[in-house]
Design an enzyme around this catalytic site. Structure first.
Site, PDB file in Angstrom:
ATOM      1  N   SER A  40       0.844  -1.196   0.000  1.00 50.85           N
ATOM      2  CA  SER A  40       0.000   0.000   0.000  1.00 50.85           C
ATOM      3  C   SER A  40       0.879   1.247   0.000  1.00 50.85           C
ATOM      4  O   SER A  40       2.021   1.210   0.475  1.00 50.85           O
ATOM      5  CB  SER A  40      -0.866   0.001   1.260  1.00 50.85           C
ATOM      6  OG  SER A  40      -1.476   1.247   1.432  1.00 50.85           O
ATOM      7  N   TYR A  65      -1.547  -1.116  10.441  1.00 51.67           N
ATOM      8  CA  TYR A  65      -1.765  -1.338   9.004  1.00 51.67           C
ATOM      9  C   TYR A  65      -0.516  -0.948   8.206  1.00 51.67           C
ATOM     10  O   TYR A  65      -0.023  -1.723   7.384  1.00 51.67           O
ATOM     11  CB  TYR A  65      -2.983  -0.531   8.530  1.00 51.67           C
ATOM     12  CG  TYR A  65      -3.294  -0.712   7.060  1.00 51.67           C
ATOM     13  CD1 TYR A  65      -3.875  -1.890   6.588  1.00 51.67           C
ATOM     14  CD2 TYR A  65      -2.993   0.287   6.127  1.00 51.67           C
ATOM     15  CE1 TYR A  65      -4.152  -2.053   5.236  1.00 51.67           C
ATOM     16  CE2 TYR A  65      -3.269   0.123   4.779  1.00 51.67           C
ATOM     17  CZ  TYR A  65      -3.853  -1.047   4.337  1.00 51.67           C
ATOM     18  OH  TYR A  65      -4.117  -1.216   3.003  1.00 51.67           O
TER      19      TYR A  65
HETATM   20  N1  LIG Z   1      -8.647  -0.127  -1.725  1.00 53.04           N
HETATM   21  C1  LIG Z   1      -7.572   0.621  -1.573  1.00 53.04           C
HETATM   22  O1  LIG Z   1      -7.610   1.850  -1.732  1.00 53.04           O
HETATM   23  C2  LIG Z   1      -6.261  -0.014  -1.224  1.00 53.04           C
HETATM   24  C3  LIG Z   1      -5.128   0.810  -1.178  1.00 53.04           C
HETATM   25  C4  LIG Z   1      -3.908   0.240  -0.864  1.00 53.04           C
HETATM   26  C5  LIG Z   1      -3.810  -1.119  -0.616  1.00 53.04           C
HETATM   27  N2  LIG Z   1      -4.931  -1.906  -0.648  1.00 53.04           N
HETATM   28  C6  LIG Z   1      -4.766  -3.332  -0.378  1.00 53.04           C
HETATM   29  O2  LIG Z   1      -5.378  -4.072  -1.414  1.00 53.04           O
HETATM   30  C7  LIG Z   1      -5.871  -5.310  -0.909  1.00 53.04           C
HETATM   31  C8  LIG Z   1      -7.317  -5.494  -1.290  1.00 53.04           C
HETATM   32  O3  LIG Z   1      -8.063  -4.420  -0.760  1.00 53.04           O
HETATM   33  P1  LIG Z   1      -9.538  -4.076  -1.243  1.00 53.04           P
HETATM   34  O4  LIG Z   1      -9.678  -2.621  -1.088  1.00 53.04           O
HETATM   35  O5  LIG Z   1      -9.820  -4.709  -2.552  1.00 53.04           O
HETATM   36  O6  LIG Z   1     -10.380  -4.770  -0.079  1.00 53.04           O
HETATM   37  P2  LIG Z   1     -11.913  -5.246  -0.042  1.00 53.04           P
HETATM   38  O7  LIG Z   1     -12.702  -4.608  -1.122  1.00 53.04           O
HETATM   39  O8  LIG Z   1     -12.318  -5.057   1.369  1.00 53.04           O
HETATM   40  O9  LIG Z   1     -11.809  -6.813  -0.375  1.00 53.04           O
HETATM   41  C9  LIG Z   1     -11.195  -7.671   0.500  1.00 53.04           C
HETATM   42  C10 LIG Z   1     -11.284  -9.089  -0.030  1.00 53.04           C
HETATM   43  O10 LIG Z   1     -10.644  -9.938   0.890  1.00 53.04           O
HETATM   44  C11 LIG Z   1     -11.573 -10.888   1.420  1.00 53.04           C
HETATM   45  N3  LIG Z   1     -11.285 -11.005   2.816  1.00 53.04           N
HETATM   46  C12 LIG Z   1     -11.315 -10.025   3.756  1.00 53.04           C
HETATM   47  N4  LIG Z   1     -10.963 -10.511   4.946  1.00 53.04           N
HETATM   48  C13 LIG Z   1     -10.699 -11.818   4.773  1.00 53.04           C
HETATM   49  C14 LIG Z   1     -10.284 -12.859   5.621  1.00 53.04           C
HETATM   50  N5  LIG Z   1     -10.094 -12.647   6.934  1.00 53.04           N
HETATM   51  N6  LIG Z   1     -10.100 -14.089   5.124  1.00 53.04           N
HETATM   52  C15 LIG Z   1     -10.317 -14.330   3.818  1.00 53.04           C
HETATM   53  N7  LIG Z   1     -10.692 -13.388   2.942  1.00 53.04           N
HETATM   54  C16 LIG Z   1     -10.891 -12.148   3.418  1.00 53.04           C
HETATM   55  C17 LIG Z   1     -12.957 -10.301   1.138  1.00 53.04           C
HETATM   56  O11 LIG Z   1     -13.910 -11.316   0.864  1.00 53.04           O
HETATM   57  P3  LIG Z   1     -14.903 -11.994   1.959  1.00 53.04           P
HETATM   58  O12 LIG Z   1     -15.531 -10.864   2.687  1.00 53.04           O
HETATM   59  O13 LIG Z   1     -15.811 -12.826   1.158  1.00 53.04           O
HETATM   60  O14 LIG Z   1     -14.003 -12.810   2.788  1.00 53.04           O
HETATM   61  C18 LIG Z   1     -12.703  -9.580  -0.178  1.00 53.04           C
HETATM   62  O15 LIG Z   1     -12.754 -10.484  -1.246  1.00 53.04           O
HETATM   63  C19 LIG Z   1      -5.627  -5.261   0.598  1.00 53.04           C
HETATM   64  O16 LIG Z   1      -4.449  -5.955   0.899  1.00 53.04           O
HETATM   65  C20 LIG Z   1      -5.457  -3.787   0.900  1.00 53.04           C
HETATM   66  O17 LIG Z   1      -4.655  -3.574   2.028  1.00 53.04           O
HETATM   67  C21 LIG Z   1      -6.151  -1.372  -0.944  1.00 53.04           C
END
Ligand SMILES: NC(=O)c1ccc[n+]([C@@H]2O[C@H](COP(=O)([O-])OP(=O)(O)OC[C@H]3O[C@@H](n4cnc5c(N)ncnc54)[C@H](OP(=O)(O)O)[C@@H]3O)[C@@H](O)[C@H]2O)c1
Length: 325
Positions: free
Chosen positions: A192, A205
């Protein structure tokens, strides 16, 4: 030659060499940026060369789902891993009907820690996994907060570390050996922008994400001679559940376009912001919001006030909402 004149000439040469150094450095960075974020969008790697299957953690929404769909579109069969069986089946059906690729689903909760990995290993044992996307990740709150204000800290801290750190290391441990045996493989680890500099009020985080960055860089150094690429992706803001599906704009990417552009950077860079907009924001932030300012008590005070203001607004909105109902 007078002493003053000699000194003047020396300073001229020193100035010229320094200017040349910065000009070359700037040109090199521009060329790299052009290659990684623009040329990559025209000429990119055929990801099928890494192997038949791609494994994506956190694959049912946001960035993980977008990577799964994009990899299926590019011709790979997909293993989807997340917590909700229903959501997993929905994404699997979408991939099979839209792209005609095979899928397999594995339902696990990464917050549970080491006990889940033997079952995952068993379900992956018969597959040729060419790509692993270590995407799953979580934050402990949607707002900036002091470390000791984390709700239910004893449990939450362990969950975040299990989900953000242990998942990346254990999944890599499971899949790397077969990649090494075949002499090729790609591991994409989701870090991130919050890791690019220390981020107070998001301490756990931010620290878990710099772990991902360092782990990726070390793993790439150790195994690139075996044909393995380890790429670390460090996005800025992407519109997903984690960011409350914030409106997409030139600064905020949609998950689909982010995954497409980031995947195009494979073999161009082993550490990337994923897309041009986020790379430019990364540069701007490191110039105008350096770590000494982020870590200052002045900044922490303002972040605290901002977080308090936002939580009051949220409270009032949910009050108004419940009155309407
Ligand atoms: N969005 C941003 O702006 C951003 C920025 C920088 C980095 N990131 C990184 O990108 C990655 C994805 O983020 P996102 O924004 O796409 O998140 P998201 O929309 O919240 O999606 C998270 C995914 O992970 C699954 N998940 C969550 N907790 C889990 C657990 N304990 N066990 C198994 N599966 C789990 C969720 O599915 P279920 O609920 O079905 O389990 C979902 O498919 C993360 O590592 C985040 O730190 C995101």
């Amino acid at each position: 030659m007078a002493e003053g004149e000699g000194c003047y000439q020396f300073l001229c040469i020193l100035g010229g060499v320094t200017a040349l150094f910065y000009l070359l450095k700037w040109s090199w960075n521009c060329w790299r940026g052009l290659k990684v974020y623009i040329l990559s969008q025209i000429w990119h790697t055929d990801v099928r060369k890494f192997g038949q299957w791609a494994v994506v953690t956190g694959a049912t929404s946001g960035i993980g789902r977008a990577y799964a769909l994009e990899l299926a579109k590019r011709g790979l069969d997909i293993v989807l891993i997340s917590r909700s069986e229903k959501k997993l089946s929905n994404v699997a059906n979408e991939i099979e009907s839209q792209y005609g690729r095979k899928t397999r689903i594995i339902q696990v909760d990464f917050t549970e820690g080491p006990s889940i990995y033997p079952a995952i290993a068993q379900q992956l044992a018969d597959l040729e996994v060419g790509i692993l996307v270590n995407n799953v990740g979580m934050n402990y709150a949607s707002m900036f907060m002091h470390f000791l204000d984390i709700p239910d800290p004893e449990q939450k801290i362990t969950e975040v570390i299990n989900c953000n750190i242990l998942s990346v290391t254990q999944m890599s441990r499971l899949i790397l050996p077969q990649m090494i045996k075949r002499g090729k493989g790609l591991i994409i680890n989701m870090s991130s922008e919050a890791a690019s500099q220390p981020q107070p009020m998001l301490a756990v985080y931010s620290a878990t994400k710099i772990f991902v960055t360092y782990f990726s860089r070390c793993l790439h150094a150790e195994y690139s001679s075996h044909g393995i690429i380890v790429q670390c992706v460090a996005p800025f803001v992407v519109s997903t559940n984690m960011t409350h599906n914030i409106e997409v704009n030139p600064l905020v990417k949609s998950a689909d376009s982010f995954a497409r552009e980031a995947l195009n950077t494979v073999e161009y860079s082993t550490h990337t912001s994923g897309c041009l907009s986020h790379a430019l924001q990364h540069i701007a932030l490191s110039i105008f919001f350096p770590s000494w300012l982020r870590l200052s008590s002045f900044c922490i005070h303002h972040m605290k006030n901002y977080a308090q203001g936002m939580s009051h607004i949220k409270e009032r909105m949910s009050h108004a909402h419940s009155k309407e109902e």
